[in-house]
Structure formats: structure tokens, C-alpha cells
Design a protein around this motif. Structure first.
Motif, PDB file in Angstrom:
ATOM      1  N   GLU A   1       0.862  -1.189  -0.059  1.00  0.00           N
ATOM      2  CA  GLU A   1      -0.094  -0.017  -0.122  1.00  0.00           C
ATOM      3  C   GLU A   1       0.845   1.389  -0.029  1.00  0.00           C
ATOM      4  OE1 GLU A   1      -0.286  -2.582   2.068  1.00  0.00           O
ATOM      5  OE2 GLU A   1      -2.021  -3.646   1.128  1.00  0.00           O
ATOM      6  N   GLU A   2       2.110   1.002   0.770  1.00  0.00           N
ATOM      7  CA  GLU A   2       2.899   2.318   0.891  1.00  0.00           C
ATOM      8  C   GLU A   2       3.641   2.768  -0.573  1.00  0.00           C
ATOM      9  OE1 GLU A   2       3.976   2.552   5.521  1.00  0.00           O
ATOM     10  OE2 GLU A   2       5.141   1.156   4.231  1.00  0.00           O
TER      11      GLU A   2
ATOM     12  N   TYR B   1       2.104   1.678  -3.517  1.00  0.00           N
ATOM     13  CA  TYR B   1       1.308   2.170  -4.382  1.00  0.00           C
ATOM     14  C   TYR B   1       0.900   3.806  -4.150  1.00  0.00           C
ATOM     15  CZ  TYR B   1      -2.756   2.587  -7.200  1.00  0.00           C
ATOM     16  OH  TYR B   1      -3.982   2.818  -8.141  1.00  0.00           O
ATOM     17  N   THR B   2       0.697   4.105  -2.843  1.00  0.00           N
ATOM     18  CA  THR B   2       0.805   5.737  -2.599  1.00  0.00           C
ATOM     19  C   THR B   2       1.815   6.275  -3.077  1.00  0.00           C
ATOM     20  OG1 THR B   2      -0.572   4.873  -0.515  1.00  0.00           O
ATOM     21  CG2 THR B   2       0.441   7.098  -0.617  1.00  0.00           C
ATOM     22  N   TYR B   3       2.865   6.049  -2.949  1.00  0.00           N
ATOM     23  CA  TYR B   3       4.258   6.733  -3.634  1.00  0.00           C
ATOM     24  C   TYR B   3       4.092   6.904  -5.017  1.00  0.00           C
ATOM     25  CZ  TYR B   3       8.963   8.297  -4.405  1.00  0.00           C
ATOM     26  OH  TYR B   3       9.908   9.103  -4.881  1.00  0.00           O
ATOM     27  N   TYR B   4       3.868   5.713  -5.597  1.00  0.00           N
ATOM     28  CA  TYR B   4       3.777   5.644  -7.204  1.00  0.00           C
ATOM     29  C   TYR B   4       2.707   6.594  -7.561  1.00  0.00           C
ATOM     30  CZ  TYR B   4       2.579   3.715 -11.703  1.00  0.00           C
ATOM     31  OH  TYR B   4       2.588   3.383 -13.170  1.00  0.00           O
ATOM     32  N   LYS B   5       1.323   6.633  -6.827  1.00  0.00           N
ATOM     33  CA  LYS B   5       0.223   7.454  -7.448  1.00  0.00           C
ATOM     34  C   LYS B   5       0.609   8.933  -7.222  1.00  0.00           C
ATOM     35  CE  LYS B   5      -3.054   5.881  -4.702  1.00  0.00           C
ATOM     36  NZ  LYS B   5      -4.467   5.928  -4.285  1.00  0.00           N
ATOM     37  N   LYS B   6       1.181   9.399  -6.139  1.00  0.00           N
ATOM     38  CA  LYS B   6       1.476  10.512  -5.771  1.00  0.00           C
ATOM     39  C   LYS B   6       2.756  11.009  -7.067  1.00  0.00           C
ATOM     40  CE  LYS B   6       3.618  13.837  -2.457  1.00  0.00           C
ATOM     41  NZ  LYS B   6       4.059  13.963  -1.055  1.00  0.00           N
ATOM     42  N   ASN B   7       3.532  10.337  -7.257  1.00  0.00           N
ATOM     43  CA  ASN B   7       4.736  10.931  -7.940  1.00  0.00           C
ATOM     44  C   ASN B   7       4.797  10.570  -9.384  1.00  0.00           C
ATOM     45  OD1 ASN B   7       6.423  12.099  -5.723  1.00  0.00           O
ATOM     46  ND2 ASN B   7       6.051  10.189  -4.819  1.00  0.00           N
TER      47      ASN B   7
ATOM     48  N   CYS C   1       0.178  10.465 -11.176  1.00  0.00           N
ATOM     49  CA  CYS C   1      -0.537  11.588 -11.083  1.00  0.00           C
ATOM     50  C   CYS C   1      -0.779  12.616 -12.286  1.00  0.00           C
ATOM     51  CB  CYS C   1       0.080  12.563  -9.934  1.00  0.00           C
ATOM     52  SG  CYS C   1       1.883  13.049 -10.468  1.00  0.00           S
TER      53      CYS C   1
END
Length: 258
Positions: free
Chosen positions: A246-247, A249-255, A258
């Protein structure tokens, strides 16, 4: 000698612009015709499904014509029997890959990204490794874009260490070993290939075929090569320090996405 069958598994999502080119290339570059191609759609919203369905219909029509020609021609030694199928599954590459493996009838699985093109007679190279009892491996990789960062990156794909691996290099594996490893971890929305390959390295000998697939650098062109390479490196570092799926994927979505 046992005749192995390769199931070429391709996860797809909104690949309307490129998928026909890949299918045509596979049919041109495969040496043997007793394999199968499984396309696993994860919910495309463009015309991917329609385009692939039309391609399959046209291919089967040609296949029928060629089969009849082979029956009439005594000099033909092998009928064109390659199969192409389209399936739908839940979205998520790990889920699509596992679904394809479940549907596969071959004893060798070959996982291929939709924007990666294998070398001519790629199936023969894979089968040569299987005959040498090398159960799992990949090809080297080249990008279709000559950027200094990518030239360095693709150079390292020749080295047999897990941090040089990635899904763009494609992956062949005996189905029995894939099942023993419980397939891809579906909790990973990204990084699923690297996570799986890391488990492979812990379990069995990994092989690098000294031929190259060519993969698209379209995401690098879109996002910026230096920027994207930095963020991919950060994802690897975060995983090595214990980041959860999850962490990552969160980094991937943000950077990246996006």
C-alpha cells in the motif's frame, strides 16, 4: 523428447493503439506453432477488447484456410495450430497474470508486457533453457529510446542479480514452479513482478537468455526520463526498507501516475 507448450500471457489495459502490433510481431517471431497466446484484459475503457476480438476472428479465419492448405499439401510437416484467446479479469496486473496462469494449458508460462517485443524465435530460446533444466528466467532488455539513463539501465539487465530484474524483461517459468511459489502476490498493485522475482531467486536458479527484448520507453517520454528513473529507484529503496504494498502504491500514485 518431451514437447513443451508455452502459454504466452499478456495483461492488457487500454492498449488499443499498440496491441495489434504486438500480436503481429509475436506471430512473425514465434518459431513453433503449438503454443498459445492469452490476453487478459483488466477492464479497458477504450477499444482494446473490440480490436483484439476482431484480430482473433480474422486470425482464426486465416488459420482455418492455412489448415486446409496444409492437409492438401503433402510437403507440409506441421499445421499452424497456435491459439489466441481473450479473457477478462479483475483490474490489477498481478490479478491478471495469475488469472492467465490459471487459464494456461501450457507447462511453460511466458509473462509478457503489452509494450515489450521479444526477439525472433524467442520460444526456441526459452525451450532450449527448459531442456537444460533451467526452470525460470528472462531475456536481456533494450529500450526503443536512446537516452543515456536508459542505455545504462538496459546494460545492467545482462547481470544475473535480482536488483537488475524487472517485468519489462519478460519472464518464463515452468508452471509447476510458478504454482509452488503461489504466483504473484495480488496485494501488490505495482512492483508485483519484482516481488515475485525476488522469491524466485530465493527458491531456484535464475537464467538470463543472452538475447534482448525491446520495450517501449513511452512512460519515460511522458514523465521525463530522469524524474521517472529517480522515482523507480525510490520505490526499490522503500521496498528494501520494508515498505508495504500500500505504501509503494501511494508513492507511485503521488509521483508517477498523477
Amino acid at each position: 523428447m518431451k514437447r513443451h507448450t508455452i502459454s504466452i500471457i499478456i495483461p492488457i489495459l487500454n492498449e488499443a493503439k499498440h496491441i495489434v502490433s504486438l500480436l503481429q510481431t509475436l506471430l512473425e517471431r514465434v518459431k513453433y506453432t503449438h503454443h498459445e497466446i492469452l490476453l487478459i484484459d483488466g477492464g479497458s475503457t477504450d477499444k482494446t477488447v473490440e480490436i483484439v476480438s476482431d484480430f482473433i476472428v480474422n486470425f482464426r479465419r486465416w488459420h482455418h484456410t492455412e489448415t486446409n492448405r496444409c492437409v492438401d499439401n503433402l510437403f507440409e510437416t506441421e499445421k499452424p495450430t497456435i491459439q489466441i484467446q481473450l479473457f477478462s479479469s479483475d483490474k490489477g496486473r498481478a490479478k491478471q497474470l495469475n488469472f492467465g496462469a490459471q487459464k494456461a494449458t501450457g507447462n511453460i508460462l511466458y509473462f509478457l508486457h503489452a509494450d515489450t517485443f521479444p526477439p525472433k524465435h524467442f520460444d526456441e530460446y526459452i525451450l532450449q533453457e527448459i531442456q537444460k533444466e533451467n526452470k525460470v528466467g528472462c531475456f536481456r532488455m533494450k529500450f526503443d529510446y536512446l537516452h543515456p539513463v536508459l542505455i545504462v539501465s538496459q546494460f545492467f539487465t545482462r547481470f544475473n542479480v535480482n536488483w537488475c530484474r524487472g517485468g519489462d524483461q519478460s519472464l518464463f517459468i515452468e508452471k509447476s514452479l510458478f504454482e509452488l511459489l503461489n504466483g504473484f502476490d495480488e496485494s501488490y498493485i505495482i512492483y508485483e513482478d519484482c516481488e515475485f522475482i525476488n522469491r524466485v531467486y530465493e527458491k531456484d536458479k535464475f537464467t538470463i537468455i543472452p538475447k534482448s527484448v525491446k520495450t517501449s520507453a513511452r512512460k519515460y517520454r511522458e514523465k521525463g526520463t530522469w524524474k521517472l528513473q529517480y522515482h523507480f529507484a525510490m520505490i526499490h529503496i522503500k521496498k528494501s526498507k520494508g515498505a508495504t504494498p500500500e505504501e509503494l502504491y501511494t508513492y507511485y500514485k503521488k509521483n508517477i501516475s498523477c
